[in-house]
Design an enzyme around this catalytic site. Structure first.
Site, PDB file in Angstrom:
ATOM      1  N   GLU A 252      36.687 -21.387 -34.415  1.00  0.00           N
ATOM      2  CA  GLU A 252      36.099 -20.038 -34.428  1.00  0.00           C
ATOM      3  C   GLU A 252      37.113 -19.430 -33.360  1.00  0.00           C
ATOM      4  OE1 GLU A 252      32.109 -19.569 -33.271  1.00  0.00           O
ATOM      5  OE2 GLU A 252      31.481 -21.054 -34.724  1.00  0.00           O
ATOM      6  N   LYS A 254      38.029 -17.533 -30.156  1.00  0.00           N
ATOM      7  CA  LYS A 254      37.352 -17.577 -28.993  1.00  0.00           C
ATOM      8  C   LYS A 254      37.458 -16.217 -28.086  1.00  0.00           C
ATOM      9  CE  LYS A 254      37.224 -20.505 -24.544  1.00  0.00           C
ATOM     10  NZ  LYS A 254      37.214 -19.284 -23.642  1.00  0.00           N
ATOM     11  N   ARG A 259      29.489 -14.097 -22.204  1.00  0.00           N
ATOM     12  CA  ARG A 259      28.469 -14.892 -22.959  1.00  0.00           C
ATOM     13  C   ARG A 259      27.226 -14.311 -22.725  1.00  0.00           C
ATOM     14  NH1 ARG A 259      28.644 -21.261 -23.598  1.00  0.00           N
ATOM     15  NH2 ARG A 259      27.046 -21.554 -25.075  1.00  0.00           N
ATOM     16  N   ARG A 277      25.756 -16.184 -18.705  1.00  0.00           N
ATOM     17  CA  ARG A 277      25.840 -17.647 -18.560  1.00  0.00           C
ATOM     18  C   ARG A 277      25.198 -18.209 -17.350  1.00  0.00           C
ATOM     19  NH1 ARG A 277      31.539 -20.479 -19.877  1.00  0.00           N
ATOM     20  NH2 ARG A 277      31.665 -21.896 -18.411  1.00  0.00           N
ATOM     21  N   GLU A 307      29.359 -13.684 -27.731  1.00  0.00           N
ATOM     22  CA  GLU A 307      30.088 -13.005 -26.775  1.00  0.00           C
ATOM     23  C   GLU A 307      30.064 -11.569 -26.991  1.00  0.00           C
ATOM     24  OE1 GLU A 307      31.491 -15.405 -24.730  1.00  0.00           O
ATOM     25  OE2 GLU A 307      33.334 -14.661 -23.763  1.00  0.00           O
ATOM     26  N   PHE A 348      27.659 -16.341 -32.110  1.00  0.00           N
ATOM     27  CA  PHE A 348      28.183 -17.819 -32.732  1.00  0.00           C
ATOM     28  C   PHE A 348      27.074 -18.460 -32.918  1.00  0.00           C
ATOM     29  CE2 PHE A 348      29.766 -17.281 -28.244  1.00  0.00           C
ATOM     30  CZ  PHE A 348      29.029 -18.429 -27.639  1.00  0.00           C
ATOM     31  N   ARG A 425      28.057 -30.282 -21.379  1.00  0.00           N
ATOM     32  CA  ARG A 425      29.470 -30.256 -21.803  1.00  0.00           C
ATOM     33  C   ARG A 425      29.966 -31.613 -22.591  1.00  0.00           C
ATOM     34  NH1 ARG A 425      33.333 -26.951 -19.751  1.00  0.00           N
ATOM     35  NH2 ARG A 425      32.313 -26.296 -17.733  1.00  0.00           N
ATOM     36  N   LYS A 431      37.676 -26.292 -26.426  1.00  0.00           N
ATOM     37  CA  LYS A 431      38.358 -25.122 -26.462  1.00  0.00           C
ATOM     38  C   LYS A 431      39.740 -25.066 -26.529  1.00  0.00           C
ATOM     39  CE  LYS A 431      37.256 -25.001 -21.533  1.00  0.00           C
ATOM     40  NZ  LYS A 431      36.282 -24.199 -20.562  1.00  0.00           N
TER      41      LYS A 431
HETATM   42  P1  AMP Z   1      35.482 -21.191 -20.719  1.00  0.00           P
HETATM   43  O1  AMP Z   1      34.565 -19.821 -20.246  1.00  0.00           O
HETATM   44  O2  AMP Z   1      36.836 -20.792 -20.584  1.00  0.00           O
HETATM   45  O3  AMP Z   1      34.998 -22.391 -20.191  1.00  0.00           O
HETATM   46  O4  AMP Z   1      35.108 -21.064 -22.348  1.00  0.00           O
HETATM   47  C1  AMP Z   1      33.823 -21.172 -22.875  1.00  0.00           C
HETATM   48  C2  AMP Z   1      33.345 -20.069 -23.136  1.00  0.00           C
HETATM   49  O5  AMP Z   1      33.927 -19.230 -24.281  1.00  0.00           O
HETATM   50  C3  AMP Z   1      32.141 -19.779 -23.671  1.00  0.00           C
HETATM   51  O6  AMP Z   1      30.836 -19.807 -22.710  1.00  0.00           O
HETATM   52  C4  AMP Z   1      31.775 -18.657 -24.527  1.00  0.00           C
HETATM   53  O7  AMP Z   1      31.436 -17.448 -23.390  1.00  0.00           O
HETATM   54  C5  AMP Z   1      33.291 -18.327 -24.933  1.00  0.00           C
HETATM   55  N1  AMP Z   1      33.396 -18.196 -26.331  1.00  0.00           N
HETATM   56  C6  AMP Z   1      34.075 -17.077 -26.853  1.00  0.00           C
HETATM   57  N2  AMP Z   1      34.120 -17.292 -28.273  1.00  0.00           N
HETATM   58  C7  AMP Z   1      33.247 -18.481 -28.574  1.00  0.00           C
HETATM   59  C8  AMP Z   1      32.795 -19.047 -29.720  1.00  0.00           C
HETATM   60  N3  AMP Z   1      33.175 -18.666 -30.823  1.00  0.00           N
HETATM   61  N4  AMP Z   1      31.904 -19.995 -29.662  1.00  0.00           N
HETATM   62  C9  AMP Z   1      31.556 -20.820 -28.164  1.00  0.00           C
HETATM   63  N5  AMP Z   1      31.827 -19.847 -27.324  1.00  0.00           N
HETATM   64  C10 AMP Z   1      32.886 -18.788 -27.367  1.00  0.00           C
END
Ligand code: AMP
Length: 628
Positions: A252, A254, A259, A277, A307, A348, A425, A431
């Site tokens: 998907e 990102k 969030r 979040r 998001e 999502f 997690r 990611k």
């Molecule tokens: P990070 O903040 O770098 O740890 O990345 C995780 C975050 O990516 C999640 O908590 C979401 O806020 C965001 N995110 C963006 N797009 C998506 C998606 N398609 N699926 C899940 N999370 C997503």
């Protein structure tokens, strides 16, 4: 239960910093507590009156507490103020003043229920005359307590109880009490109930009421109670992502925004609630989502996740994340911002649909549900997605995501075990972000634990910060670097001001550092940093001994990206495990493909149930330590 008994527990907890001792004390004292008392007890231990997501605050400032103390003891306010500035803690002052000047005979057997009730009334008092009402309530409490009780009451009302009782420690203690001889097994069930309700008090009182572990099965996802978000791991290459997903995965976009977990009630007229979040209720910041989301869903009630991203009002294209951060925390001019920084809610996941909890369904089924549930429009959309089984396709999709203004892709496991794992997690979601040449593949989210005063034109403000990552095993914050680059003057000014109240004379509990900054800072703020690489360091403490005996890991040439991670609390910062993995990725990339001595992929093996699809073996690194 008498309030004095709880205070006795507070005293004993304050006397130790060892998690195991705290756990044992909790297990001893929570055992046998009535179902009415246990929830208030658990909240108060955390320094709260209600579960955190409700955002209930007592609204008692120092000046108000001083006035209450002056009335309760009959001493002039000036004297209270002078005492307090000497001791540096109004709680200690309350204790000593009550010892010397108490008007009543001291301890009067206040019950926990009475105290909790009065504190609730203090929190509820609002509007005109509320200050006087709060003082009056506090005076009534203080004049019926002994000195030690007063100490904790004052600290609590000021929001400074800080006993260091972590949520996870309370869960451990509950597992010990209600685990029916198998606390380890029970722990998962209890944590799961907490992840779904985000309410320790509710979990504890359910257990106390029924006395049995299986009573927790009655706790389900409900509209209005935020579910702790599922989180992803990371990989350094798309090849690794595919291997980890056993050859086939959904990808998907990102999105780079905020969030949100949206709770949409069944009926029109009932309020939609949006949780960040960190489980803060941020509904008031996005009135257009509150207004438009119910119309975009075919079934209600529902809990959906997505998001919230800024979009260009004329082209509908995604805008940089920084624009949305201008809307965070605003209370006024919301309409102006609604126009200036329009947002789209890109969904999502779906966690509840109608009365049905769909979290346990595998991801492909949830996605199908989500697609049927949502009427896609300008305001509410679905994440762009494909299913891939080879690197070139994945690469193309990733490049497209970047071109479309996203920060990378999120891979999602298609396996039958790919349920929505609240609060966990794991490699069910991975990611993968843009890589920078000569840079670490990813940013680190670090917690400020100390500061060094600036010199020259930066005098009077922080000039550099000491930052840590989070070690969930030790529940500690080991340092990872000192950072002074990437801040403009306004940011340094803001940090100095905002962190002022968090400054501490002594190293805050849980901080692991060999360096001593000019001031220590209670872990609270998370900054995103970039850096050139991770190096072995004899000074910094992150992942100490994980790669090499006696060495931690440090971020070299760190710089602030400009992004304060307001959506993350300190325990959600990058973990030592992530740092180790990033380090190993970098080692692996520096070596030719054939001699991947550093790490080794065991493709095809099933990982631990919680961690996700495939497991990885961690090898030992033999590189020389780098600079720090
Ligand atoms: P990070 O903040 O770098 O740890 O990345 C995780 C975050 O990516 C999640 O908590 C979401 O806020 C965001 N995110 C963006 N797009 C998506 C998606 N398609 N699926 C899940 N999370 C997503």
């Amino acid at each position: 239960m008498r309030f004095a008994e709880l205070v006795d527990l507070f005293e004993r907890i304050s006397a130790t910093t060892k998690r195991l001792e705290i756990r044992a004390l909790l297990a001893e004292h929570l055992r046998g507590v009535s179902e009415e008392d246990i929830a208030p007890m658990v909240y108060l231990l955390q320094g709260q009156l209600r579960p955190e997501y409700e955002g209930v605050e007592l609204g008692v400032a120092d000046s108000l507490a001083r006035r209450a103390l002056s009335t309760a003891t009959g001493l002039p306010e000036e004297q209270v103020r002078a005492e307090a500035s000497r001791s540096g803690d109004l709680g200690t002052t309350a204790e000593s003043l009550l010892k010397a000047h108490a008007r009543s005979g001291g301890e009067t057997g206040l019950t926990l229920a009475e105290v909790y009730q009065k504190l609730t009334e203090i929190a509820r008092a609002s509007g005109e005359g509320s200050q006087e009402a709060k003082i009056d309530l506090l005076v009534r409490l203080l004049s019926r307590t002994g000195p030690t009780e007063a100490k904790y009451l004052v600290r609590f009302t000021l929001g400074k109880l800080r006993l260091g009782v972590k949520e996870m420690t309370v869960l451990d203690a509950l597992a010990e009490i209600y685990g029916e001889g198998e606390p380890k097994k029970a722990r998962g069930t209890i944590e799961n109930a907490f992840n779904v309700t985000s309410d320790l008090g509710e979990v504890a009182s359910t257990l106390a009421r029924k006395g049995r572990l299986d009573s927790l099965l009655s706790l389900r996802a409900r509209v209005g109670k935020p579910i702790r978000p599922m989180l992803g791991e990371r990989e350094a290459t798309l090849k690794d992502v595919l291997e980890r997903m056993e050859g086939r995965t959904a990808l998907e976009y990102k999105y780079d925004g905020l969030r949100l977990q949206a709770h949409v009630p069944e009926k029109d007229g009932e309020a939609v609630q949006l949780f960040s979040r960190r489980l803060e209720n941020v509904s008031s910041q996005f009135p257009e989502i509150v207004r438009d989301l119910p119309k975009a869903l075919r079934h209600r009630p529902a809990i959906v996740e997505g998001e919230c991203v800024p979009v260009d009002p004329t082209t509908g294209e995604l805008r940089p994340f920084q624009e949305i951060s201008r809307r965070r925390g605003r209370k006024y001019d919301l309409e102006k911002f609604e126009e200036e920084v329009p947002v789209r809610f890109v969904l999502f996941d779906v966690l509840l649909e109608g009365e049905e909890e769909v979290m346990a369904l595998p991801y492909p089924e949830r996605r199908e549900r989500l697609e049927k549930l949502v009427k896609v429009g300008d305001r509410v959309a679905l994440s762009t997605r494909i299913v891939v089984d080879n690197v070139p396709d994945a690469e193309r999709f990733f490049q497209q995501a970047l071109t479309d203004g996203c920060e990378g892709v999120m891979a999602k496991s298609l396996a039958s075990g790919s349920a929505y794992r609240a609060g966990a997690r794991g490699f069910w979601w991975i990611k993968y972000k843009r890589e920078y040449t000569h840079e670490l593949a990813d940013t680190l989210d670090t917690v400020i634990v100390g500061a060094f005063w600036g010199r020259g034109k930066r005098a009077g403000r922080y000039g550099a910060l000491l930052v840590s990552v989070y070690d969930p095993e030790e529940e500690s914050f080991p340092t990872v670097c000192k950072v002074g680059t990437g801040f403009d003057d306004a940011t340094l000014e803001r940090l100095t001001k905002e962190l002022g109240p968090k400054q501490a004379k002594e190293k805050p509990e849980g901080v692991d550092s060999t360096l001593t900054p000019d001031v220590w800072i209670e872990p609270s703020m998370v900054l995103e940093l970039r850096g050139a690489e991770l190096t072995l360091s004899p000074i910094h403490r992150a992942a100490l001994g994980k790669i090499r005996e006696g060495y931690g890991l440090a971020l070299r040439f760190p710089r602030f990206t400009g992004r304060v991670r307001e959506d993350k609390d300190p325990e959600r910062a990058s973990t030592t495990e992530e740092v180790v993995r990033l380090y190993q990725t970098q080692v692996r990339r520096a070596e030719p493909e054939s001699s991947s001595e550093g790490t080794e992929v065991e493709s095809g093996t099933k990982g631990g149930a919680e961690k996700g699809p495939a497991a990885r073996k961690v090898g030992e690194d033999r590189r020389a330590p780098g600079p720090f």
